[in-house]
Design an enzyme around this catalytic site. Sequence first.
Site, PDB file in Angstrom:
ATOM      1  N   LYS A 184       1.761 -43.288 -80.356  1.00 17.26           N
ATOM      2  CA  LYS A 184       0.327 -43.128 -80.053  1.00 17.26           C
ATOM      3  C   LYS A 184      -0.016 -41.656 -79.809  1.00 17.26           C
ATOM      4  O   LYS A 184      -0.973 -41.129 -80.353  1.00 17.26           O
ATOM      5  CB  LYS A 184      -0.058 -43.938 -78.792  1.00 17.26           C
ATOM      6  CG  LYS A 184       0.326 -45.403 -78.866  1.00 17.26           C
ATOM      7  CD  LYS A 184      -0.053 -46.153 -77.597  1.00 17.26           C
ATOM      8  CE  LYS A 184       0.679 -45.698 -76.344  1.00 17.26           C
ATOM      9  NZ  LYS A 184       2.133 -45.972 -76.341  1.00 17.26           N
ATOM     10  N   ARG A 195      10.937 -36.134 -70.101  1.00 15.96           N
ATOM     11  CA  ARG A 195      10.193 -36.898 -69.087  1.00 15.96           C
ATOM     12  C   ARG A 195      11.129 -37.733 -68.221  1.00 15.96           C
ATOM     13  O   ARG A 195      12.064 -38.347 -68.728  1.00 15.96           O
ATOM     14  CB  ARG A 195       9.170 -37.808 -69.774  1.00 15.96           C
ATOM     15  CG  ARG A 195       7.862 -37.126 -70.061  1.00 15.96           C
ATOM     16  CD  ARG A 195       6.921 -37.917 -70.920  1.00 15.96           C
ATOM     17  NE  ARG A 195       6.740 -39.310 -70.536  1.00 15.96           N
ATOM     18  CZ  ARG A 195       5.870 -40.128 -71.118  1.00 15.96           C
ATOM     19  NH1 ARG A 195       5.111 -39.679 -72.109  1.00 15.96           N
ATOM     20  NH2 ARG A 195       5.764 -41.376 -70.729  1.00 15.96           N
ATOM     21  N   ARG A 245       9.348 -50.146 -68.646  1.00 10.46           N
ATOM     22  CA  ARG A 245       8.077 -49.890 -69.330  1.00 10.46           C
ATOM     23  C   ARG A 245       7.849 -50.877 -70.470  1.00 10.46           C
ATOM     24  O   ARG A 245       6.726 -51.330 -70.693  1.00 10.46           O
ATOM     25  CB  ARG A 245       8.058 -48.449 -69.876  1.00 10.46           C
ATOM     26  CG  ARG A 245       7.861 -47.415 -68.765  1.00 10.46           C
ATOM     27  CD  ARG A 245       8.332 -46.041 -69.183  1.00 10.46           C
ATOM     28  NE  ARG A 245       7.562 -45.473 -70.259  1.00 10.46           N
ATOM     29  CZ  ARG A 245       8.003 -44.485 -71.039  1.00 10.46           C
ATOM     30  NH1 ARG A 245       9.204 -43.960 -70.837  1.00 10.46           N
ATOM     31  NH2 ARG A 245       7.245 -44.018 -71.998  1.00 10.46           N
ATOM     32  N   ARG A 302      13.092 -38.152 -77.097  1.00  9.53           N
ATOM     33  CA  ARG A 302      11.829 -37.397 -77.049  1.00  9.53           C
ATOM     34  C   ARG A 302      11.937 -36.181 -76.136  1.00  9.53           C
ATOM     35  O   ARG A 302      12.544 -36.221 -75.074  1.00  9.53           O
ATOM     36  CB  ARG A 302      10.689 -38.284 -76.540  1.00  9.53           C
ATOM     37  CG  ARG A 302       9.423 -37.465 -76.272  1.00  9.53           C
ATOM     38  CD  ARG A 302       8.204 -38.286 -76.027  1.00  9.53           C
ATOM     39  NE  ARG A 302       8.377 -39.262 -74.988  1.00  9.53           N
ATOM     40  CZ  ARG A 302       7.487 -40.198 -74.703  1.00  9.53           C
ATOM     41  NH1 ARG A 302       6.381 -40.276 -75.418  1.00  9.53           N
ATOM     42  NH2 ARG A 302       7.703 -41.057 -73.746  1.00  9.53           N
TER      43      ARG A 302
HETATM   44  P1  AP5 Z   1       5.043 -40.607 -78.858  1.00 11.83           P
HETATM   45  O1  AP5 Z   1       3.976 -40.274 -79.846  1.00 11.83           O
HETATM   46  O2  AP5 Z   1       5.242 -39.683 -77.711  1.00 11.83           O
HETATM   47  O3  AP5 Z   1       4.870 -42.140 -78.370  1.00 11.83           O
HETATM   48  P2  AP5 Z   1       3.795 -42.820 -77.437  1.00 11.83           P
HETATM   49  O4  AP5 Z   1       3.404 -44.104 -78.081  1.00 11.83           O
HETATM   50  O5  AP5 Z   1       2.692 -41.854 -77.098  1.00 11.83           O
HETATM   51  O6  AP5 Z   1       4.735 -43.136 -76.200  1.00 11.83           O
HETATM   52  P3  AP5 Z   1       4.596 -42.843 -74.642  1.00 11.83           P
HETATM   53  O7  AP5 Z   1       5.950 -43.056 -74.050  1.00 11.83           O
HETATM   54  O8  AP5 Z   1       3.946 -41.518 -74.362  1.00 11.83           O
HETATM   55  O9  AP5 Z   1       3.681 -43.980 -74.212  1.00 11.83           O
HETATM   56  P4  AP5 Z   1       3.576 -44.569 -72.860  1.00 11.83           P
HETATM   57  O10 AP5 Z   1       2.435 -45.453 -73.115  1.00 11.83           O
HETATM   58  O11 AP5 Z   1       4.749 -45.200 -72.270  1.00 11.83           O
HETATM   59  O12 AP5 Z   1       3.385 -43.277 -71.903  1.00 11.83           O
HETATM   60  P5  AP5 Z   1       2.118 -42.716 -71.136  1.00 11.83           P
HETATM   61  O13 AP5 Z   1       2.285 -41.259 -71.035  1.00 11.83           O
HETATM   62  O14 AP5 Z   1       0.867 -43.265 -71.701  1.00 11.83           O
HETATM   63  O15 AP5 Z   1       6.416 -40.774 -79.678  1.00 11.83           O
HETATM   64  C1  AP5 Z   1       7.617 -41.122 -79.021  1.00 11.83           C
HETATM   65  C2  AP5 Z   1       8.788 -40.407 -79.721  1.00 11.83           C
HETATM   66  O16 AP5 Z   1       8.894 -40.899 -81.060  1.00 11.83           O
HETATM   67  C3  AP5 Z   1       8.595 -38.884 -79.851  1.00 11.83           C
HETATM   68  O17 AP5 Z   1       9.843 -38.276 -79.710  1.00 11.83           O
HETATM   69  C4  AP5 Z   1       8.040 -38.687 -81.273  1.00 11.83           C
HETATM   70  O18 AP5 Z   1       8.377 -37.407 -81.803  1.00 11.83           O
HETATM   71  C5  AP5 Z   1       8.725 -39.835 -82.012  1.00 11.83           C
HETATM   72  N1  AP5 Z   1       7.895 -40.367 -83.090  1.00 11.83           N
HETATM   73  C6  AP5 Z   1       6.555 -40.614 -83.050  1.00 11.83           C
HETATM   74  N2  AP5 Z   1       6.128 -41.122 -84.215  1.00 11.83           N
HETATM   75  C7  AP5 Z   1       7.230 -41.221 -85.012  1.00 11.83           C
HETATM   76  C8  AP5 Z   1       7.444 -41.698 -86.349  1.00 11.83           C
HETATM   77  N3  AP5 Z   1       6.432 -42.182 -87.090  1.00 11.83           N
HETATM   78  N4  AP5 Z   1       8.709 -41.672 -86.844  1.00 11.83           N
HETATM   79  C9  AP5 Z   1       9.739 -41.185 -86.098  1.00 11.83           C
HETATM   80  N5  AP5 Z   1       9.608 -40.712 -84.833  1.00 11.83           N
HETATM   81  C10 AP5 Z   1       8.360 -40.737 -84.294  1.00 11.83           C
HETATM   82  O19 AP5 Z   1       2.313 -43.402 -69.700  1.00 11.83           O
HETATM   83  C11 AP5 Z   1       3.343 -43.009 -68.830  1.00 11.83           C
HETATM   84  C12 AP5 Z   1       3.165 -43.725 -67.487  1.00 11.83           C
HETATM   85  O20 AP5 Z   1       1.889 -43.354 -66.893  1.00 11.83           O
HETATM   86  C13 AP5 Z   1       3.114 -45.248 -67.549  1.00 11.83           C
HETATM   87  O21 AP5 Z   1       4.408 -45.829 -67.538  1.00 11.83           O
HETATM   88  C14 AP5 Z   1       2.318 -45.567 -66.277  1.00 11.83           C
HETATM   89  O22 AP5 Z   1       3.136 -45.444 -65.132  1.00 11.83           O
HETATM   90  C15 AP5 Z   1       1.278 -44.454 -66.228  1.00 11.83           C
HETATM   91  N6  AP5 Z   1       0.037 -44.800 -66.932  1.00 11.83           N
HETATM   92  C16 AP5 Z   1      -0.483 -44.157 -68.024  1.00 11.83           C
HETATM   93  N7  AP5 Z   1      -1.630 -44.734 -68.394  1.00 11.83           N
HETATM   94  C17 AP5 Z   1      -1.841 -45.758 -67.526  1.00 11.83           C
HETATM   95  C18 AP5 Z   1      -2.854 -46.743 -67.416  1.00 11.83           C
HETATM   96  N8  AP5 Z   1      -3.891 -46.797 -68.299  1.00 11.83           N
HETATM   97  N9  AP5 Z   1      -2.756 -47.662 -66.422  1.00 11.83           N
HETATM   98  C19 AP5 Z   1      -1.729 -47.626 -65.543  1.00 11.83           C
HETATM   99  N10 AP5 Z   1      -0.728 -46.733 -65.597  1.00 11.83           N
HETATM  100  C20 AP5 Z   1      -0.785 -45.802 -66.589  1.00 11.83           C
END
Ligand code: AP5
Length: 200
Positions: free
Chosen positions: A14, A156, A167, A123
Amino acid sequence: MHRLIFLGPPGAGKGTQATILAREMGLAHLSTGDLLRAAVAAGTPLGVEADRYMRAGQLVPDRLVLGILEERVGETDTAAGFILDGFPRTVPQATALERIAPATRVISFEIPESRLVERLTQRRVCSTCGTPYNLSTNPPARPGVCDRDGAPLAHRSDDQPEPVRTRLKVYWEKTAPLLDYYAGRGLLLRVDADAPVDAV
Ligand code: AP5
């Protein structure tokens, strides 16, 4: 005006796609994860409370997330539209968003769970601009350094195996029900996220 939601499990890509598309389409990229990590780094009261949930891989309580989201959506750079990356994650968050700024489209990033653990543990993210890299599939040109601004890359704390498992479990319990929620409203577009970045 585009008000897009990127929905999908941790590691589905995402943030990677939101970074690219926001730049190409002139949209604001709103990541609640990035907003919360900034609050943690700044040591604000919200950050202190959010930190223990995030480290454990649990969701931060809705009341905290809704406050920062509503404030961010009200900023001027969202006037031409935005991509929500990581919000909403619960049905109460989705219903609150309908009041704040209803989505025009919801993109579901679909990928087998077996691919996610490797993506997350490999990552690295820029400590300044947040650009994501992957040591296996998308390494930076110079090891440990961001291609865009030269800042050091970070690992991270929730990208360790134990919080990653939590998660993923939390995603299926609390966030996946939003797929039916948005499909029922005719807003859902499913994308194969198990493909190279440019193809996705
Ligand atoms: P990346 O693009 O970073 O993946 P992502 O889907 O953004 O994954 P996240 O881990 O950031 O999502 P998340 O939802 O757990 O974290 P968030 O920060 O929102 O890609 C991942 C890896 O794959 C990278 O190394 C990339 O290079 C690679 N990659 C990408 N696309 C690829 C492809 N096509 N092919 C090969 N490799 C690829 O949330 C973190 C924490 O914050 C949560 O756990 C929670 O505690 C809190 N939080 C955030 N939002 C909320 C909310 N709305 N409500 C409550 N708690 C929240």
